[in-house]
Scaffold this motif. Structure first.
Motif, PDB file in Angstrom:
ATOM      1  N   SER A 138      42.523  19.573  -5.879  1.00 47.16           N
ATOM      2  CA  SER A 138      43.088  18.224  -5.931  1.00 47.16           C
ATOM      3  C   SER A 138      42.132  17.228  -5.289  1.00 47.16           C
ATOM      4  O   SER A 138      41.903  16.135  -5.815  1.00 47.16           O
ATOM      5  CB  SER A 138      44.440  18.163  -5.216  1.00 47.16           C
ATOM      6  N   TRP A 139      41.557  17.601  -4.147  1.00 46.85           N
ATOM      7  CA  TRP A 139      40.606  16.731  -3.467  1.00 46.85           C
ATOM      8  C   TRP A 139      39.393  16.466  -4.357  1.00 46.85           C
ATOM      9  O   TRP A 139      38.924  15.335  -4.457  1.00 46.85           O
ATOM     10  CB  TRP A 139      40.188  17.360  -2.136  1.00 46.85           C
ATOM     11  N   CYS A 140      38.897  17.509  -5.023  1.00 47.31           N
ATOM     12  CA  CYS A 140      37.751  17.346  -5.924  1.00 47.31           C
ATOM     13  C   CYS A 140      38.079  16.377  -7.057  1.00 47.31           C
ATOM     14  O   CYS A 140      37.271  15.506  -7.395  1.00 47.31           O
ATOM     15  CB  CYS A 140      37.311  18.692  -6.505  1.00 47.31           C
ATOM     16  N   LEU A 141      39.252  16.514  -7.639  1.00 48.07           N
ATOM     17  CA  LEU A 141      39.668  15.630  -8.722  1.00 48.07           C
ATOM     18  C   LEU A 141      39.676  14.176  -8.251  1.00 48.07           C
ATOM     19  O   LEU A 141      39.114  13.299  -8.902  1.00 48.07           O
ATOM     20  CB  LEU A 141      41.053  16.031  -9.231  1.00 48.07           C
ATOM     21  N   LEU A 142      40.293  13.925  -7.111  1.00 48.64           N
ATOM     22  CA  LEU A 142      40.384  12.566  -6.593  1.00 48.64           C
ATOM     23  C   LEU A 142      39.033  12.025  -6.134  1.00 48.64           C
ATOM     24  O   LEU A 142      38.795  10.819  -6.192  1.00 48.64           O
ATOM     25  CB  LEU A 142      41.383  12.507  -5.448  1.00 48.64           C
ATOM     26  N   SER A 143      38.161  12.910  -5.685  1.00 47.84           N
ATOM     27  CA  SER A 143      36.837  12.508  -5.194  1.00 47.84           C
ATOM     28  C   SER A 143      35.788  12.486  -6.305  1.00 47.84           C
ATOM     29  O   SER A 143      34.622  12.201  -6.049  1.00 47.84           O
ATOM     30  CB  SER A 143      36.360  13.475  -4.101  1.00 47.84           C
ATOM     31  N   ARG A 144      36.228  12.848  -7.496  1.00 49.63           N
ATOM     32  CA  ARG A 144      35.339  12.925  -8.662  1.00 49.63           C
ATOM     33  C   ARG A 144      34.147  13.844  -8.405  1.00 49.63           C
ATOM     34  O   ARG A 144      33.006  13.505  -8.681  1.00 49.63           O
ATOM     35  CB  ARG A 144      34.884  11.532  -9.085  1.00 49.63           C
ATOM     36  N   GLN A 145      34.460  14.990  -7.844  1.00 43.35           N
ATOM     37  CA  GLN A 145      33.452  16.008  -7.602  1.00 43.35           C
ATOM     38  C   GLN A 145      33.847  17.280  -8.336  1.00 43.35           C
ATOM     39  O   GLN A 145      35.031  17.587  -8.465  1.00 43.35           O
ATOM     40  CB  GLN A 145      33.332  16.292  -6.102  1.00 43.35           C
ATOM     41  N   LYS A 146      32.862  17.999  -8.790  1.00 44.46           N
ATOM     42  CA  LYS A 146      33.121  19.254  -9.506  1.00 44.46           C
ATOM     43  C   LYS A 146      33.449  20.342  -8.488  1.00 44.46           C
ATOM     44  O   LYS A 146      32.679  20.590  -7.565  1.00 44.46           O
ATOM     45  CB  LYS A 146      31.895  19.648 -10.318  1.00 44.46           C
ATOM     46  N   PRO A 147      34.597  21.004  -8.640  1.00 43.33           N
ATOM     47  CA  PRO A 147      34.936  22.080  -7.704  1.00 43.33           C
ATOM     48  C   PRO A 147      34.028  23.296  -7.911  1.00 43.33           C
ATOM     49  O   PRO A 147      33.657  23.618  -9.026  1.00 43.33           O
ATOM     50  CB  PRO A 147      36.385  22.422  -8.028  1.00 43.33           C
ATOM     51  N   HIS A 148      33.689  23.920  -6.811  1.00 47.71           N
ATOM     52  CA  HIS A 148      32.934  25.165  -6.868  1.00 47.71           C
ATOM     53  C   HIS A 148      33.901  26.294  -7.226  1.00 47.71           C
ATOM     54  O   HIS A 148      35.107  26.189  -6.991  1.00 47.71           O
ATOM     55  CB  HIS A 148      32.291  25.459  -5.514  1.00 47.71           C
ATOM     56  N   PRO A 149      33.373  27.384  -7.768  1.00 45.08           N
ATOM     57  CA  PRO A 149      34.241  28.540  -8.051  1.00 45.08           C
ATOM     58  C   PRO A 149      34.904  29.030  -6.761  1.00 45.08           C
ATOM     59  O   PRO A 149      34.380  28.838  -5.661  1.00 45.08           O
ATOM     60  CB  PRO A 149      33.287  29.589  -8.602  1.00 45.08           C
ATOM     61  N   GLU A 150      36.017  29.678  -6.927  1.00 48.61           N
ATOM     62  CA  GLU A 150      36.801  30.124  -5.776  1.00 48.61           C
ATOM     63  C   GLU A 150      35.993  31.022  -4.834  1.00 48.61           C
ATOM     64  O   GLU A 150      36.115  30.908  -3.610  1.00 48.61           O
ATOM     65  CB  GLU A 150      38.064  30.840  -6.259  1.00 48.61           C
ATOM     66  N   GLN A 151      35.164  31.882  -5.365  1.00 50.70           N
ATOM     67  CA  GLN A 151      34.372  32.777  -4.521  1.00 50.70           C
ATOM     68  C   GLN A 151      33.424  31.975  -3.615  1.00 50.70           C
ATOM     69  O   GLN A 151      33.296  32.270  -2.423  1.00 50.70           O
ATOM     70  CB  GLN A 151      33.572  33.745  -5.394  1.00 50.70           C
ATOM     71  N   ALA A 152      32.776  30.952  -4.150  1.00 50.53           N
ATOM     72  CA  ALA A 152      31.880  30.107  -3.350  1.00 50.53           C
ATOM     73  C   ALA A 152      32.675  29.306  -2.326  1.00 50.53           C
ATOM     74  O   ALA A 152      32.233  29.114  -1.188  1.00 50.53           O
ATOM     75  CB  ALA A 152      31.088  29.176  -4.253  1.00 50.53           C
ATOM     76  N   PHE A 153      33.852  28.842  -2.718  1.00 41.14           N
ATOM     77  CA  PHE A 153      34.720  28.105  -1.802  1.00 41.14           C
ATOM     78  C   PHE A 153      35.049  28.961  -0.587  1.00 41.14           C
ATOM     79  O   PHE A 153      34.887  28.536   0.556  1.00 41.14           O
ATOM     80  CB  PHE A 153      36.001  27.685  -2.531  1.00 41.14           C
ATOM     81  N   TRP A 154      35.487  30.195  -0.814  1.00 46.99           N
ATOM     82  CA  TRP A 154      35.890  31.056   0.300  1.00 46.99           C
ATOM     83  C   TRP A 154      34.716  31.447   1.183  1.00 46.99           C
ATOM     84  O   TRP A 154      34.855  31.535   2.407  1.00 46.99           O
ATOM     85  CB  TRP A 154      36.651  32.282  -0.201  1.00 46.99           C
ATOM     86  N   ALA A 155      33.549  31.657   0.594  1.00 49.48           N
ATOM     87  CA  ALA A 155      32.363  31.966   1.402  1.00 49.48           C
ATOM     88  C   ALA A 155      32.046  30.796   2.338  1.00 49.48           C
ATOM     89  O   ALA A 155      31.746  30.997   3.522  1.00 49.48           O
ATOM     90  CB  ALA A 155      31.177  32.268   0.501  1.00 49.48           C
ATOM     91  N   ALA A 156      32.138  29.578   1.825  1.00 46.96           N
ATOM     92  CA  ALA A 156      31.847  28.393   2.637  1.00 46.96           C
ATOM     93  C   ALA A 156      32.930  28.153   3.685  1.00 46.96           C
ATOM     94  O   ALA A 156      32.631  27.837   4.838  1.00 46.96           O
ATOM     95  CB  ALA A 156      31.716  27.173   1.731  1.00 46.96           C
ATOM     96  N   ILE A 157      34.186  28.309   3.310  1.00 46.34           N
ATOM     97  CA  ILE A 157      35.291  28.069   4.242  1.00 46.34           C
ATOM     98  C   ILE A 157      35.278  29.095   5.366  1.00 46.34           C
ATOM     99  O   ILE A 157      35.513  28.757   6.528  1.00 46.34           O
ATOM    100  CB  ILE A 157      36.640  28.049   3.492  1.00 46.34           C
ATOM    101  N   ASP A 158      34.973  30.340   5.045  1.00 42.87           N
ATOM    102  CA  ASP A 158      34.918  31.384   6.074  1.00 42.87           C
ATOM    103  C   ASP A 158      33.877  31.063   7.147  1.00 42.87           C
ATOM    104  O   ASP A 158      34.045  31.436   8.306  1.00 42.87           O
ATOM    105  CB  ASP A 158      34.628  32.753   5.447  1.00 42.87           C
ATOM    106  N   GLN A 159      32.826  30.360   6.771  1.00 47.87           N
ATOM    107  CA  GLN A 159      31.792  29.962   7.735  1.00 47.87           C
ATOM    108  C   GLN A 159      32.236  28.784   8.601  1.00 47.87           C
ATOM    109  O   GLN A 159      31.671  28.545   9.658  1.00 47.87           O
ATOM    110  CB  GLN A 159      30.503  29.577   7.015  1.00 47.87           C
ATOM    111  N   ARG A 160      33.212  28.033   8.136  1.00 43.64           N
ATOM    112  CA  ARG A 160      33.596  26.795   8.813  1.00 43.64           C
ATOM    113  C   ARG A 160      34.868  26.895   9.652  1.00 43.64           C
ATOM    114  O   ARG A 160      35.109  26.062  10.505  1.00 43.64           O
ATOM    115  CB  ARG A 160      33.756  25.686   7.779  1.00 43.64           C
ATOM    116  N   LEU A 161      35.687  27.883   9.382  1.00 40.96           N
ATOM    117  CA  LEU A 161      36.949  28.009  10.101  1.00 40.96           C
ATOM    118  C   LEU A 161      36.922  29.193  11.050  1.00 40.96           C
ATOM    119  O   LEU A 161      36.370  30.244  10.731  1.00 40.96           O
ATOM    120  CB  LEU A 161      38.117  28.180   9.121  1.00 40.96           C
TER     121      LEU A 161
END
Length: 83
Positions: A35-58
């Protein structure tokens, strides 16, 4: 230092609530991200890339809550059948 798309997402669409007994589940967090990507007009990354990045940040046990326009969009999109 440039912030990544994931850093921007976490800053704009979530906040840490240490007093909460719950946190966003995996489906909700990825849905909020899309939803954030849609509103920000950014292309969402695949779920696997999302989780790899989030795991590093949380940190383990960090309790996230939704905020901002992406939260409203996610809630309205997720619960269209109720409206």
């Amino acid at each position: 230092m440039a912030h990544s798309q994931f850093d921007q997402f976490l800053q704009e669409a979530t906040y840490v609530d240490p007093e909460s007994e719950t946190t966003l589940d995996a489906d909700t967090l990825y849905g909020l991200y899309t939803s954030w990507c849609l509103l920000s007009r950014q292309k969402p990354h695949p779920e696997q890339a999302f989780w790899a990045a989030i795991d590093q940040r949380l940190s383990p046990g960090q309790r996230l809550r939704m905020k901002g326009p992406a939260a409203a969009d996610y809630i309205l999109t997720s619960y269209q059948a109720v409206v």
